[in-house]
Design a protein around this motif. Structure first.
Motif, PDB file in Angstrom:
ATOM      1  N   GLN A 187       0.825  -1.194   0.000  1.00  0.00           N
ATOM      2  CA  GLN A 187       0.000   0.000   0.000  1.00  0.00           C
ATOM      3  C   GLN A 187       0.871   1.260   0.000  1.00  0.00           C
ATOM      4  O   GLN A 187       0.607   2.215  -0.736  1.00  0.00           O
ATOM      5  N   LEU A 188       1.944   1.250   0.824  1.00  0.00           N
ATOM      6  CA  LEU A 188       2.831   2.407   0.878  1.00  0.00           C
ATOM      7  C   LEU A 188       3.520   2.627  -0.467  1.00  0.00           C
ATOM      8  O   LEU A 188       3.588   3.749  -0.984  1.00  0.00           O
ATOM      9  N   LEU A 189       4.014   1.545  -1.063  1.00  0.00           N
ATOM     10  CA  LEU A 189       4.692   1.677  -2.356  1.00  0.00           C
ATOM     11  C   LEU A 189       3.724   2.134  -3.447  1.00  0.00           C
ATOM     12  O   LEU A 189       4.113   2.882  -4.350  1.00  0.00           O
ATOM     13  N   ALA A 190       2.468   1.681  -3.360  1.00  0.00           N
ATOM     14  CA  ALA A 190       1.480   2.125  -4.336  1.00  0.00           C
ATOM     15  C   ALA A 190       1.201   3.617  -4.183  1.00  0.00           C
ATOM     16  O   ALA A 190       1.023   4.344  -5.176  1.00  0.00           O
ATOM     17  N   GLU A 191       1.167   4.082  -2.965  1.00  0.00           N
ATOM     18  CA  GLU A 191       0.964   5.508  -2.730  1.00  0.00           C
ATOM     19  C   GLU A 191       2.123   6.335  -3.259  1.00  0.00           C
ATOM     20  O   GLU A 191       1.936   7.432  -3.800  1.00  0.00           O
ATOM     21  N   VAL A 192       3.343   5.813  -3.099  1.00  0.00           N
ATOM     22  CA  VAL A 192       4.521   6.509  -3.639  1.00  0.00           C
ATOM     23  C   VAL A 192       4.423   6.592  -5.157  1.00  0.00           C
ATOM     24  O   VAL A 192       4.685   7.638  -5.766  1.00  0.00           O
ATOM     25  N   ALA A 193       4.032   5.485  -5.788  1.00  0.00           N
ATOM     26  CA  ALA A 193       3.930   5.461  -7.244  1.00  0.00           C
ATOM     27  C   ALA A 193       2.851   6.398  -7.765  1.00  0.00           C
ATOM     28  O   ALA A 193       2.936   6.887  -8.900  1.00  0.00           O
ATOM     29  N   PRO A 203       2.014  12.841  -7.548  1.00  0.00           N
ATOM     30  CA  PRO A 203       2.124  13.694  -8.743  1.00  0.00           C
ATOM     31  C   PRO A 203       3.521  14.302  -8.862  1.00  0.00           C
ATOM     32  O   PRO A 203       4.269  14.399  -7.886  1.00  0.00           O
ATOM     33  N   GLY A 204       3.868  14.720 -10.046  1.00  0.00           N
ATOM     34  CA  GLY A 204       5.152  15.375 -10.280  1.00  0.00           C
ATOM     35  C   GLY A 204       5.054  16.868 -10.054  1.00  0.00           C
ATOM     36  O   GLY A 204       5.416  17.673 -10.933  1.00  0.00           O
ATOM     37  N   LEU A 205       4.577  17.271  -8.876  1.00  0.00           N
ATOM     38  CA  LEU A 205       4.355  18.682  -8.549  1.00  0.00           C
ATOM     39  C   LEU A 205       5.148  19.061  -7.310  1.00  0.00           C
ATOM     40  O   LEU A 205       5.576  18.193  -6.540  1.00  0.00           O
ATOM     41  N   ASN A 244       9.671  18.145  -7.301  1.00  0.00           N
ATOM     42  CA  ASN A 244       8.896  17.091  -7.952  1.00  0.00           C
ATOM     43  C   ASN A 244       8.687  15.990  -6.916  1.00  0.00           C
ATOM     44  O   ASN A 244       9.589  15.211  -6.631  1.00  0.00           O
ATOM     45  N   LEU A 245       7.493  15.942  -6.327  1.00  0.00           N
ATOM     46  CA  LEU A 245       7.223  15.000  -5.248  1.00  0.00           C
ATOM     47  C   LEU A 245       7.475  13.554  -5.667  1.00  0.00           C
ATOM     48  O   LEU A 245       8.106  12.791  -4.940  1.00  0.00           O
ATOM     49  N   LYS A 246       6.996  13.162  -6.827  1.00  0.00           N
ATOM     50  CA  LYS A 246       7.114  11.771  -7.264  1.00  0.00           C
ATOM     51  C   LYS A 246       8.565  11.350  -7.379  1.00  0.00           C
ATOM     52  O   LYS A 246       8.979  10.300  -6.885  1.00  0.00           O
ATOM     53  N   LYS A 247       9.382  12.214  -7.994  1.00  0.00           N
ATOM     54  CA  LYS A 247      10.785  11.883  -8.212  1.00  0.00           C
ATOM     55  C   LYS A 247      11.551  11.815  -6.896  1.00  0.00           C
ATOM     56  O   LYS A 247      12.325  10.891  -6.662  1.00  0.00           O
ATOM     57  N   ARG A 248      11.317  12.806  -6.020  1.00  0.00           N
ATOM     58  CA  ARG A 248      12.064  12.851  -4.769  1.00  0.00           C
ATOM     59  C   ARG A 248      11.688  11.701  -3.844  1.00  0.00           C
ATOM     60  O   ARG A 248      12.555  10.997  -3.325  1.00  0.00           O
TER      61      ARG A 248
END
Length: 696
Positions: free
Chosen positions: A22-28, A31-33, A54-58
């Motif tokens: 669930q945690l990894l799915a939330e990370v994936a 958004p890239g904002l 960029n939240l997703k990348k970081r």
């Protein structure tokens, strides 16, 4: 407008196990904002707060890379839940990040203690008196006073600062007294003067209290003082010179001489500090030094063109936070500095600037020892509503200011490291002397108790805590002792130990599967900071966090106090070897104390120059100080009756004073009958009945 996305708690994975799906799915799904992210462990403790362009990348970089054996790996293995907040810009993310760091105290972020104790110089009533036309103010308002001030500002008054220390404010007040001769007396004193005070005699005040100066002339002095505080010194000198020449042309030579003397005093003041420069009015100078896993940021303040002094700040979690940042250094958001040590300096400095100036006024110019990011300055400019400039490589007088700030940062950090080294040596010496575990001295916890009262009145017990090689004043507790014979210190010690460790003993027995026994309720009395003398109200059911017993329990006393502590620990089923009494030596001289043990060991004298005895004495003295301050505050409250009598309708200050004088205090008033109360001058039978009912 920021949008929150919060996720619920999850089960804790093993330290080396993969995170929940669930945690990894939330990370994936992030958004890239721009935004801010927060990590929590299984106990819902906040681990880390970070910002990202960029939240997703970081955030993905924490979970996609192998961080084994590092501090970031240790942190990531504990993450079971995260929260994110999406914002519009990176500047907004930076401000939100540091606001959360200041308010939530995460474990792995660089954290500066929030210091709101800066003093100001206040000039009373100037906004109300001199900016409101057509009204005649009261005499106290017509003649504003200078005062040292800390606290919330009032729009009716003018405030100048902040100043780095109380000394800087008082020095400035003395300076203004010499030059502009403004009053500093309280309004009550001002209203009741019939002749000039000593300050008038030594030419530090113009005597407005006895009408030796009119409001117009005094108002000019106030306006000149305010312009001087704003750094407009040349304008002040020009105005004084014009007034002096005008008096001379009218052959008013005495008045001209007075202004001449005022100009001479002002000129001497401007030459007192070689560090002053009138072209710079408000500047903050920031220098950072990192050494031995600790850091110091030295803040020097220039206000009104005058260098007022500096103050060092020491952040927590420097090593953890910088190593976590190092692991993510490949991100595009990383510092432009190439040298790893330089990057640490920059991170510490940026953390200080963001946290220190967040939500506070700041000068338009910052002189810094290291370059700081453009994003940070944009965020501060947006918050301040005006452009904030930074100067990294200053010249001339600014270079002198920065060199001085850097030197002071080095000295302050060296002093801190020396003190910490000495304290750690003391902790180790005590552990060795008493056979305490020394494999992790950073977690060695010592609690010390003391009883304080005055002839049995207002008995209070104190508990102070020593942990991580220093006194932990946020964990101090005070206990109001009731239901004992006044002056019975043994009964007081019994009560406080039962209340302190009763619930811990129950929790330990529950962990071990032993049926709990009835014990006295443990009621903690949070007392806040160690410097706060007032005891707080009792909070039912509060106990120290978790079933954690200290490694050592010190009691201030000899065989009698230790015997009482042994009885309590036997009743609670706790380890007797934890109890150590600090017995006064021959003649009660400092350095001759002996340690008394509850488990039957022989008394021990450590030696007057023993590092272990120095630590014991430090903890014992702190417990004594903390108990006395609370007892004195409680005693004063009892003797004056607090607000009990004043809250009774019909009882004013005079009647209250008569009652207390007749019956010797509020307890005596409470013990008096209605007939006795009615014999006091001014107390009718109806009022006596109301007083009796209010106190019962």
């Amino acid at each position: 407008m920021a949008a929150d996305s919060q996720y619920g708690p999850m089960s804790s994975p093993a330290p080396d196990a993969p995170h929940s799906e669930q945690l990894l799915a939330e990370v994936a799904a992030l958004p890239g904002l721009p935004g801010v992210y927060r990590y929590f462990d299984a106990q819902d403790q906040l681990l880390y707060v970070g910002k990202a362009r960029n939240l997703k990348k970081r955030v993905s970089s924490y979970f996609q890379k192998n961080h084994d054996g590092t501090r970031i790996g240790h942190m990531v293995s504990r993450i079971v839940r995260m929260e994110t907040t999406v914002v519009r810009t990176e500047a907004e993310a930076l401000l939100l990040e540091n606001n959360l760091i200041k308010t939530l105290n995460p474990k792995f972020n660089i954290l500066f203690r929030d210091d709101k104790s800066y003093p100001y110089l206040k000039i009373t009533g100037t906004r109300e008196t001199f900016r409101t036309a057509g009204t005649k103010p009261l005499p106290m308002l017509a003649f504003p006073r200078m005062a040292y001030y800390r606290g919330v500002v009032d729009r009716r008054h003018s405030y100048y600062g902040p100043y780095p220390s109380a000394w800087a404010v008082k020095e400035t007040i003395t300076l203004l007294q010499k030059v502009f001769r403004l009053r500093t007396c309280e309004d009550t004193v001002f209203a009741n003067r019939t002749r000039p005070c000593l300050l008038y005699q030594i030419k530090r005040c113009t005597g407005p209290c006895v009408d030796l100066i009119d409001t117009e002339a005094y108002g000019r002095d106030v306006a000149d003082a305010e312009r001087f505080l704003r750094g407009e010194t040349q304008e002040v000198l020009d105005a004084l010179q014009a007034r002096m020449m005008a008096h001379a042309e009218k052959l008013e030579f005495e008045q001209a001489a007075e202004i001449r003397n005022q100009m001479s005093a002002l000129s001497r003041v401007l030459q007192q500090q070689a560090m002053d420069n009138l072209s710079d009015k408000d500047v903050d100078v920031l220098a950072v030094k990192v050494l031995g896993g600790r850091a110091c940021v030295n803040l020097a303040m220039v206000r009104g063109g005058r260098h007022l002094g500096d103050r060092p700040y020491f952040p927590a979690h420097v090593e953890d936070a910088t190593q976590i940042d190092e692991a993510l250094e490949s991100e595009a958001e990383s510092s432009p500095a190439t040298d790893p040590m330089e990057r640490v300096h920059v991170r510490v400095l940026e953390a200080f600037i963001a946290q220190h100036y967040l939500g506070a006024a700041l000068p338009h110019t910052l002189v810094t020892s290291h370059p700081v990011s453009r994003t940070l300055m944009e965020a501060l400019t947006e918050q301040n509503g005006a452009k904030v400039h930074t100067v990294h490589q200053p010249r001339e007088h600014r270079r002198a200011w920065l060199d001085m700030a850097q030197k002071n940062a080095e000295i302050a950090l060296a002093r801190l490291l020396a003190e910490e080294g000495s304290q750690q040596a003391r902790t180790r010496a005590l552990a060795e002397a008493l056979g305490l575990p020394d494999d992790n001295l950073d977690e060695l916890r010592i609690e010390c108790f003391d009883i304080s009262h005055t002839a049995g009145e207002s008995t209070q017990a104190s508990c102070v805590v020593f942990e991580a090689h220093k006194m932990q004043n946020s964990q101090y507790r005070r206990y109001n002792i009731d239901g004992i014979t006044p002056g019975d210190d043994f009964a007081a010690m019994r009560q406080v130990l039962l209340r302190r460790y009763g619930k811990i003993a129950e929790a330990l027995r529950a962990e071990q599967g032993v049926a709990p026994e009835a014990t006295a309720g443990a009621v903690d009395v949070p007392a806040g900071a160690a410097d706060t003398p007032e005891p707080a109200a009792e909070v039912a059911g509060e106990a120290p966090k978790g079933p954690r017993m200290p490694d050592l329990v010190l009691v201030d006393g000899g065989k009698g106090q230790v015997s009482m502590a042994r009885e309590v620990f036997q009743q609670l089923g706790l380890d007797l070897s934890l109890i150590v009494g600090v017995e006064k030596g021959e003649g009660r001289k400092v350095g001759l104390e002996e340690l008394v043990f509850a488990d039957g060991r022989e008394k021990v004298y450590l030696g007057h120059d023993s590092a272990a005895l120095m630590l014991v004495a430090q903890i014992r003295d702190e417990a004594h100080r903390f108990a006395i301050t609370g007892m004195r505050a409680q005693r004063a409250k009892v003797r004056t009756g607090g607000s009990k009598l004043e809250d009774i309708p019909g009882v004013g200050p005079k009647k209250r004073a008569r009652l207390l004088q007749r019956f010797g205090g509020v307890r005596g008033v409470a013990a008096a009958s209605v007939e006795d109360l009615s014999t006091v001058e001014g107390i009718s039978a109806e009022l006596a009945d109301a007083i009796y009912r209010a106190l019962h």
